[in-house]
Every structure is written in structure tokens, then in C-alpha cells.
Write a protein that holds these residues in place. Structure first.
Motif, short mmCIF file in Angstrom:
data_model
loop_
_atom_site.label_atom_id
_atom_site.label_comp_id
_atom_site.label_asym_id
_atom_site.label_seq_id
_atom_site.Cartn_x
_atom_site.Cartn_y
_atom_site.Cartn_z
N MET A 5 5.15 -6.05 9.85
CA MET A 5 4.32 -5.29 8.91
C MET A 5 2.84 -5.43 9.26
SD MET A 5 6.04 -5.83 5.17
CE MET A 5 7.69 -5.21 4.78
N ARG A 9 -0.09 -2.56 10.05
CA ARG A 9 -1.40 -2.44 9.41
C ARG A 9 -2.52 -2.42 10.44
NH1 ARG A 9 2.32 -1.67 6.80
NH2 ARG A 9 2.68 -2.25 4.63
N VAL A 161 11.31 -0.84 -0.86
CA VAL A 161 9.91 -1.01 -0.49
C VAL A 161 9.78 -1.65 0.88
CG1 VAL A 161 7.81 -2.29 -1.07
CG2 VAL A 161 9.05 -1.07 -2.85
N SER A 165 7.93 0.08 4.00
CA SER A 165 6.79 -0.63 4.56
C SER A 165 6.98 -0.87 6.06
CB SER A 165 6.59 -1.97 3.84
OG SER A 165 6.22 -1.78 2.50
N ASN A 170 1.62 2.29 3.99
CA ASN A 170 0.71 1.20 3.68
C ASN A 170 0.72 0.78 2.21
OD1 ASN A 170 -1.09 0.40 6.10
ND2 ASN A 170 -0.98 2.63 6.23
N SER A 171 0.92 1.71 1.30
CA SER A 171 0.83 1.42 -0.13
C SER A 171 1.98 2.10 -0.86
CB SER A 171 -0.52 1.92 -0.68
OG SER A 171 -0.56 1.82 -2.08
#
Length: 205
Positions: A5, A9, A161, A165, A170-171
Motif C-alpha cells: 500500500m 501511495r 477496503v 486500497s 487512496n481514500s
């Protein structure tokens, strides 16, 4: 998983140079920001709750929103789910996605449909799901009869989720517990209050 993850990012932030100056200035803003990307929505995919469809259709679209509404467009195909979640490759980064319907998201879109899908163009996802009525419960029981225990576990909030992800979103805003149709529509109305937007796609109620 955490390292994977984190890599997503870092990759996302490395692409900021590809955005316009106006886009770059909104990167640190809240989820419902002024980004100008498109928004994809899948609403009541199996035509199980007319109140959800009415609430969505009564919102006047001011932005670049692409919606698949079950009673009008039919049950979404695998490719429709993938297109909505992945975003348009020709569009600048900043797409958002919303699911507004009954039962968990992954009870409609099989995990295998999403596995390996690159969703890095989708900055934000809102999942207003986990509500039920008699029709939705009956339909879900029929689908569940053909699934393994492992498949059913993936429908929980944390697994859903985690999958989204890992794919690059990202959100994510999602219901952790079972919800009601009324509660989800209240959240939907709150997101649109005062002409507010959902990840760059603006409506007014």
C-alpha cells in the motif's frame, strides 16, 4: 500488505507532476474537494430499492458524472464495474467512485472481477452499502448459495477496503456495520448539501 500500500501511495504522489497546477493545489484538500476529475456511480444495481434511485435522480448533476442506475441500465456487467472503479485512462487523475445500493459491494461485483485491476486513477471511493430489504435479502441468499465461505468473508468491510486500497484507491469511506436505507440516503444528502461535491463531481439537491 502495508509495504504494498505504501508503494501505491508513493507512486500516486510521484504522478503529481502530470496534473495541472489547479489540480495539484487540491491534493491536500479534504475528500470532497474541488478536484475536476470525473465521478463514476453505480446505483441500486439490481433494482431493489426505488427510494435510492429517486434520491439519486432528484439530484441535479453539475459535474462530469457517469452513473449506471440499475432500473434504467440493468444489472452492471463485469466490464461496467471495472470501468467505473478504474476510471477513464484518457482523463486526468482525480476520478471518484460511489456505490449507492443494497447489500455489500462485493456481493454484486465478484472479487475476481476486481483482482489485478489498476485503480490508481481513482482518488476516492464512497460505499453507501450494507442496507437490506426483503428483495435484497432474498436475492443475496440466492447468490450466496453458489459462493464459498472464503468468498463470503471478502464481502466484509475490512476485506473490501483492503482489496480496493491494494488496487490503488487512496481514500475510502465505507459502512463498517449493517446500515439502513434511510441512513445511507441521509449520508448521501449530507454529501450533496449546499451544492457540495463528491470527489470533484458536484450535485445540488
Amino acid at each position: 500488505v502495508s509495504v504494498h500500500m505504501f508503494g501505491h501511495r508513493l507512486a500516486a504522489t510521484s504522478n503529481f507532476g502530470e496534473l495541472t497546477k489547479a489540480d495539484a493545489e487540491t491534493v491536500q484538500e479534504p475528500v470532497w474537494s474541488k478536484r475536476t476529475g470525473t465521478a463514476g456511480a453505480i446505483v441500486d444495481p439490481r433494482a431493489e430499492a426505488s427510494s435510492i434511485v429517486s434520491a439519486f435522480q432528484s439530484a441535479s448533476n453539475k459535474g462530469q458524472c457517469i452513473a449506471h442506475v440499475g432500473p434504467t441500465n440493468g444489472i452492471p456487467s463485469e466490464s461496467t464495474w471495472q470501468e467505473m472503479l478504474r476510471g477513464n485512462a484518457g482523463q486526468a487523475a482525480g476520478q471518484s467512485f460511489m456505490y449507492l445500493g443494497l447489500a455489500p459491494l462485493l456481493s454484486h461485483a465478484a472479487p475476481a472481477t476486481l483482482t489485478g485491476l489498476n485503480m490508481e486513477r481513482t482518488w476516492h471511493a464512497t460505499l453507501l452499502d450494507r442496507a437490506m430489504n426483503d428483495d435484497a435479502l432474498r436475492n443475496k441468499c440466492k447468490r450466496d448459495a453458489h459462493l464459498s465461505g472464503a468468498d463470503l468473508e471478502l464481502e466484509s468491510m475490512w476485506e473490501t477496503v483492503g482489496l480496493l486500497s491494494l488496487a490503488g484507491i487512496n481514500s475510502i469511506v465505507a459502512n463498517q456495520w449493517p446500515a439502513s436505507i434511510h441512513g445511507n440516503l441521509a449520508l448521501f444528502a449530507e454529501a450533496l448539501a449546499g451544492g457540495g461535491g463528491l470527489g470533484g463531481c458536484k450535485w445540488s439537491s
